[in-house]
Design an enzyme around this catalytic site. Structure first.
Site, short mmCIF file in Angstrom:
data_model
loop_
_atom_site.label_atom_id
_atom_site.label_comp_id
_atom_site.label_asym_id
_atom_site.label_seq_id
_atom_site.Cartn_x
_atom_site.Cartn_y
_atom_site.Cartn_z
N LYS B 80 5.30 -5.42 74.13
CA LYS B 80 5.66 -6.58 73.31
C LYS B 80 5.62 -7.84 74.16
O LYS B 80 6.03 -7.81 75.33
CB LYS B 80 7.07 -6.36 72.72
CG LYS B 80 7.50 -7.41 71.71
CD LYS B 80 8.88 -7.07 71.15
CE LYS B 80 9.34 -8.06 70.10
NZ LYS B 80 10.67 -7.71 69.55
N SER B 155 10.83 -7.57 64.60
CA SER B 155 9.88 -8.45 65.23
C SER B 155 8.83 -7.72 66.09
O SER B 155 7.80 -8.31 66.41
CB SER B 155 10.62 -9.45 66.10
OG SER B 155 11.30 -8.81 67.16
N SER B 179 14.56 -4.65 65.44
CA SER B 179 13.17 -5.03 65.70
C SER B 179 12.27 -3.95 66.26
O SER B 179 11.05 -4.11 66.28
CB SER B 179 13.13 -6.24 66.62
OG SER B 179 13.51 -7.40 65.93
#
Lengths: 106, 483
Positions: B80, B155, B179
């Site tokens: 990420k 996210s 997330s």
């Protein structure tokens, strides 16, 4: 819960401007209108918390339990020039910014 | 070679060990898959092609020379884009950090590299982790691999989509309010948010420091357990990491669920949960019963405060954490300014996106004079009540089972214009962050529209091994049934 607390709190443009100033953010007039509407909705969403009494019984804090702190001994860090290179402007190993002291003086 | 991308991390480790293919062939296969799928999925913000191939060749040489870094040496992983990677962009999907290249690796990245993992690229996300759909990325919207008109979640949507589309065998995400788990539920992957303090946050760009943990996204439970075991452990660079011993999540994974007490919280099966999701998770509860677990309903009444408490606390912390983005030391700087105040204000206003500004405004408001007691103090009070409820319920049961999300992946644009509607999608996931407990999402069914349904297992602090054991038992059941 009183009737008053059920009323939707309207977030005014003046309040938004004050908070934006604290947060170092700027909004255009149309953005300000939108942020006021969004903030009013979000504050209504958070108003459920008003049911919780914080008086009498002391507010419990759920602070983080820091497990251990290391000895305060410096060890090899990141080379200064690598850190400085991330800044937008620099000069002789220093990050440069507009004049701060005497700001506003001619 | 075509289908090797559909294999998991442990399968790759075994294949590399017996010489079925080389690390270079493996990395090439994933790069080809990325090339093929990115136009429709948009999971990646950056793909590190050349270096990944160089590292793969080095890995092959180590293996040939008998100095391999372990069983995972040569396996690619997606990361990420809010986890710092030396010499590779780390933008947090924000214009504010466009072009930023950190001069250091996050601790988790150091540990992955020490085990031979190859960072194949950085994945898309909601800007600074603020969002549930990847629609708040400044650069692109990640699409759900099961239906490109739907969101991948957020996210960590890029990471989950990359694993689901077989663009990487595993990925790292971060989980502040769901997330890792919510995109895993939407994309049919396994996502773990570990106990607060289990994994070092050093090098994770901070959003809400008291709530977030780095987590793992994989296609199987065993892969997930193996990766977390490698990353977990105390770190001198993060004083909130716990001094629990070495983490072995694998040796007991096939221990089964016989006599395990599994509670399902009434509050997470009620209003707002779609019928399809509820039925799939209750069917999973029944299967646990069939496997010998004791399954019963429990209640955590304080969960009704979880969402507002989460949004007040996380936004308050964000308003403080993101004050570092001032256009001075790193990141975007506005082109025109007359003085230092204008430099701050214009850089932040131009560099940060709408949702990030909204959260900073909410957080600044909740911490400001006159409103602190009304919002922030009450949110902390709610958090304390939620923790107390979890402590009580974990005296009655070993694990909790719930949906991960109220519904399956929604359409792109469906909730974009209503922040509070978007926030409501986090109802099942935020309690674990508030309580600091581990929580895992794994697939438990498919909707009528062919979309994955995720269920969530939550356990007491540092009970990850138990979560993996229960998740593995359920996963095996599916395999047996399908096979």
């Amino acid at each position: 819960m009183t009737d008053k607390s059920r009323e939707k709190r309207i977030f005014s443009p003046e309040e938004a401007e004050h908070i934006a100033e604290l947060a170092k953010l700027g909004f255009s007039e149309s953005e300000l209108k939108k942020i006021c509407a969004d903030m009013s909705d979000i504050i209504a969403f958070a108003s459920k918390l008003s049911e919780l009494c914080t008086e009498g019984d002391s507010v419990e804090t759920d602070s983080l339990s820091v497990d251990s702190l290391r000895e305060d001994i410096s060890s090899g860090g990141i080379p200064k020039d690598e850190l400085i290179s991330a800044a937008a402007t620099s000069c002789d190993g220093f990050i440069t910014v507009p004049r701060v002291i005497g700001e506003g003086e001619s | 070679m075509g289908d090797i991308v559909k294999r998991g991390v442990i399968e790759h480790a075994e294949a590399l060990a017996r010489g079925e293919y080389s690390a270079e062939e493996l990395v090439r296969a994933y790069l080809a898959r990325i090339e093929e799928k990115e136009a429709s999925v948009d999971a990646f913000l950056y793909v590190d092609c050349e270096r990944a191939l160089d590292l793969a060749r080095e890995s092959d040489k180590r293996r040939a020379d008998g100095v391999s870094r372990g069983r995972f040496d040569g396996i690619p992983i997606a990361v990420k884009d809010n986890i710092c990677t030396r010499s590779m962009p780390t933008t947090c999907a924000s214009k504010m950090l466009d072009g930023y290249i950190p001069p250091y690796d996050a601790t988790v990245i150091e540990r992955l590299r020490a085990n031979g993992f190859i960072i194949i690229g950085k994945t898309n996300m909601d800007e600074f982790g603020m969002g549930s759909s990847c629609e708040n990325s400044a650069f692109k919207i990640t699409k759900n691999p099961f239906d490109n008109e739907r969101v991948a979640g957020g996210s960590s949507g890029g990471s989950a989509a990359a694993v689901a589309a077989f663009e990487a065998p595993c990925a790292l995400g971060s989980d502040t309010g769901g997330s890792v788990r919510q995109p895993s539920a939407f994309c049919g992957t396994v996502g773990m948010k570990p106990t607060y303090g289990r994994v070092s946050r050093y090098g994770l760009v901070a959003f809400a420091s008291s709530l977030e943990q780095i987590g793992v996204i994989t296609s199987s439970v065993a892969d997930n357990a193996a990766l977390l075991g490698m990353m977990a452990g105390q770190d001198a660079k993060d004083a909130t990491t716990a001094s629990v011993g070495a983490a072995d999540f694998e040796s007991d994974i096939s221990g089964g669920v016989s006599r395990l007490r599994i509670g399902f919280p009434r509050e997470l099966f009620g209003k707002g949960i779609s019928r399809e999701v509820r039925e799939a998770v209750l069917a999973a509860a029944e299967k646990y019963g069939d496997m010998g677990a004791e399954v019963f309903e429990v209640s955590l009444p304080s969960l009704e405060y979880a969402l507002p408490a989460y949004y007040v606390i996380s936004s308050a912390e964000a308003s403080s954490n993101l004050s570092r983005f001032d256009g001075v030391r790193y990141g975007y700087r506005a082109a025109e300014y007359e003085n230092i105040t204008e430099l701050y204000l214009r850089s932040r206003s131009q560099g940060l996106g709408d949702e990030v500004k909204r959260r900073i405004m909410l957080g600044t408001f909740a911490l400001s004079a006159g409103y602190y007691d009304e919002y922030y103090a009450r949110a902390r009070r709610a958090a304390a009540l939620i923790k107390r409820d979890f402590e009580r319920v974990f005296r009655e049961c070993d694990l909790l089972l719930s949906p991960t999300t109220p519904e399956t992946a929604f359409k792109i644009g469906e909730k974009k214009n209503s922040p509070t509607q978007m926030y409501a999608t986090d109802i099942c996931s935020v309690p674990a962050n508030i309580a600091g407990i581990p929580a895992l999402s794994l697939p438990c069914g498919v909707s009528a529209e062919g979309l994955p349904i995720g269920m969530q297992l939550m356990g007491d602090s540092f009970s990850e091994a138990l979560l993996y054991r229960a998740a593995y038992a359920f996963e095996r059941l599916g395999e047996a049934k399908n096979g």
